[in-house]
Write an enzyme that holds these catalytic residues in place. Structure first.
Site, mmCIF file in Angstrom:
data_model
loop_
_atom_site.group_PDB
_atom_site.id
_atom_site.type_symbol
_atom_site.label_atom_id
_atom_site.label_comp_id
_atom_site.label_asym_id
_atom_site.label_seq_id
_atom_site.Cartn_x
_atom_site.Cartn_y
_atom_site.Cartn_z
ATOM 1 N N GLY A 82 0.415 -1.289 -0.889
ATOM 2 C CA GLY A 82 1.784 -0.785 -0.824
ATOM 3 C C GLY A 82 1.821 0.594 -1.439
ATOM 4 N N GLY A 97 -5.099 4.261 -2.832
ATOM 5 C CA GLY A 97 -6.031 3.231 -3.298
ATOM 6 C C GLY A 97 -5.842 2.740 -4.718
ATOM 7 N N SER A 100 -1.045 8.891 -1.484
ATOM 8 C CA SER A 100 -1.146 7.714 -0.619
ATOM 9 C C SER A 100 -1.460 8.107 0.814
ATOM 10 C CB SER A 100 0.185 6.952 -0.653
ATOM 11 O OG SER A 100 0.247 6.026 0.404
ATOM 12 N N SER A 101 -2.289 7.304 1.463
ATOM 13 C CA SER A 101 -2.635 7.582 2.867
ATOM 14 C C SER A 101 -1.417 7.500 3.776
ATOM 15 C CB SER A 101 -3.710 6.603 3.345
ATOM 16 O OG SER A 101 -3.280 5.274 3.134
ATOM 17 N N GLU A 102 -0.381 6.797 3.319
ATOM 18 C CA GLU A 102 0.837 6.691 4.134
ATOM 19 C C GLU A 102 1.848 7.801 3.840
ATOM 20 O OE1 GLU A 102 0.979 5.147 6.654
ATOM 21 O OE2 GLU A 102 -0.033 3.203 6.531
ATOM 22 N N HIS A 161 6.992 0.979 0.686
ATOM 23 C CA HIS A 161 6.221 0.352 1.772
ATOM 24 C C HIS A 161 5.346 -0.742 1.187
ATOM 25 C CE1 HIS A 161 3.355 -0.366 4.910
ATOM 26 N NE2 HIS A 161 2.371 0.226 4.270
HETATM 27 ZN ZN LIG Z 1 0.378 -0.182 4.620
#
Ligand SMILES: [Zn+2]
Length: 218
Positions: free
Chosen positions: A37, A53, A81-83, A102
């Site tokens: 998340g 991560g 964050s990758s998002e 998320h």
């Molecule tokens: Zn996700």
């Protein structure tokens, strides 16, 4: 120029602390396992976001990253964050959005894996800005394609969406509201999934939901 930088640093320090508080809360609530998340807070042109991560319950304010609206890292030593592209797309779509949460919460992921939409199983769906919750089509995590799909899923003033075979996301004026909406989303998904185990759930009609909206407006 120096004054602006100092003001930004003070403000973002508070927001980074808040990210850590809600990071712990969201794990303790069972909405997130480990690093599955991410959260962010917007203040003006800057966004504080959780790092890539990181276990949300153990991160520190220094782990959090500050980016601008283009996604460029302004402050912080870790990767955001990758998002982050999804967070940025949601802020771009809603000028009033102050926070994004998320998660891969279980019941949201179950619905997002099986259905194109979460129907109006309960009138509390209205708390998320629509008569249902759309499921954004599947796209690889962290991509602009996913960000665009999620942005489309919240179009029309909605504050939540599910992500096919992935999880859910909510927007709020602040982290408290975005977190509360994440809990509402997960509760709605759990009620729906559990209802299916008992029988065929009754779905509220547009007229029934409109009546609730009128009552809420009183
Ligand atoms: Zn996700």
């Amino acid at each position: 120029m120096i004054v602006i930088r100092l003001e930004a640093a003070v403000l973002l320090e508070d927001e980074r602390r808040e990210l850590c508080e809600f990071g712990r809360l969201i794990v303790e609530s069972g909405l997130v396992v480990g690093s599955s998340g991410n959260l962010s807070v917007r203040r003006g042109r800057l966004i504080a976001v959780t790092p890539s991560g990181a276990p949300l319950e153990r991160m520190t304010p220094d782990d959090c990253v500050v980016v601008d609206l283009s996604g460029t890292v302004v402050e912080g030593t870790r990767a955001p964050s990758s998002e982050t592209p999804m967070h940025l797309a949601l802020y771009e779509a809603d000028p009033d959005a102050g926070a994004v949460v998320h998660t891969h919460a279980v019941f949201g992921a179950v619905v997002a894996t099986t259905l194109p939409v979460l129907p109006a199983i309960h009138y509390n769906v209205l708390l998320l800005g629509g008569h249902d919750v759309r499921v954004a089509p599947y796209a690889t995590y962290g991509t602009r394609e996913l960000a665009a799909a999620v942005r489309e899923a919240v179009a029309g003033g909605r504050s939540a969406a599910l992500l096919a075979n992935h999880g859910g996301v909510t927007v709020g004026r602040d982290l408290t509201q975005a977190y509360d909406r994440t809990r509402v989303l997960e509760w709605l998904c759990e009620v729906y999934v559990r209802s299916l185990a008992v029988g065929t759930p009754n779905i509220l009609t547009a007229a029934e939901l409109a009546a609730v909206e009128r009552r809420m407006a009183q």
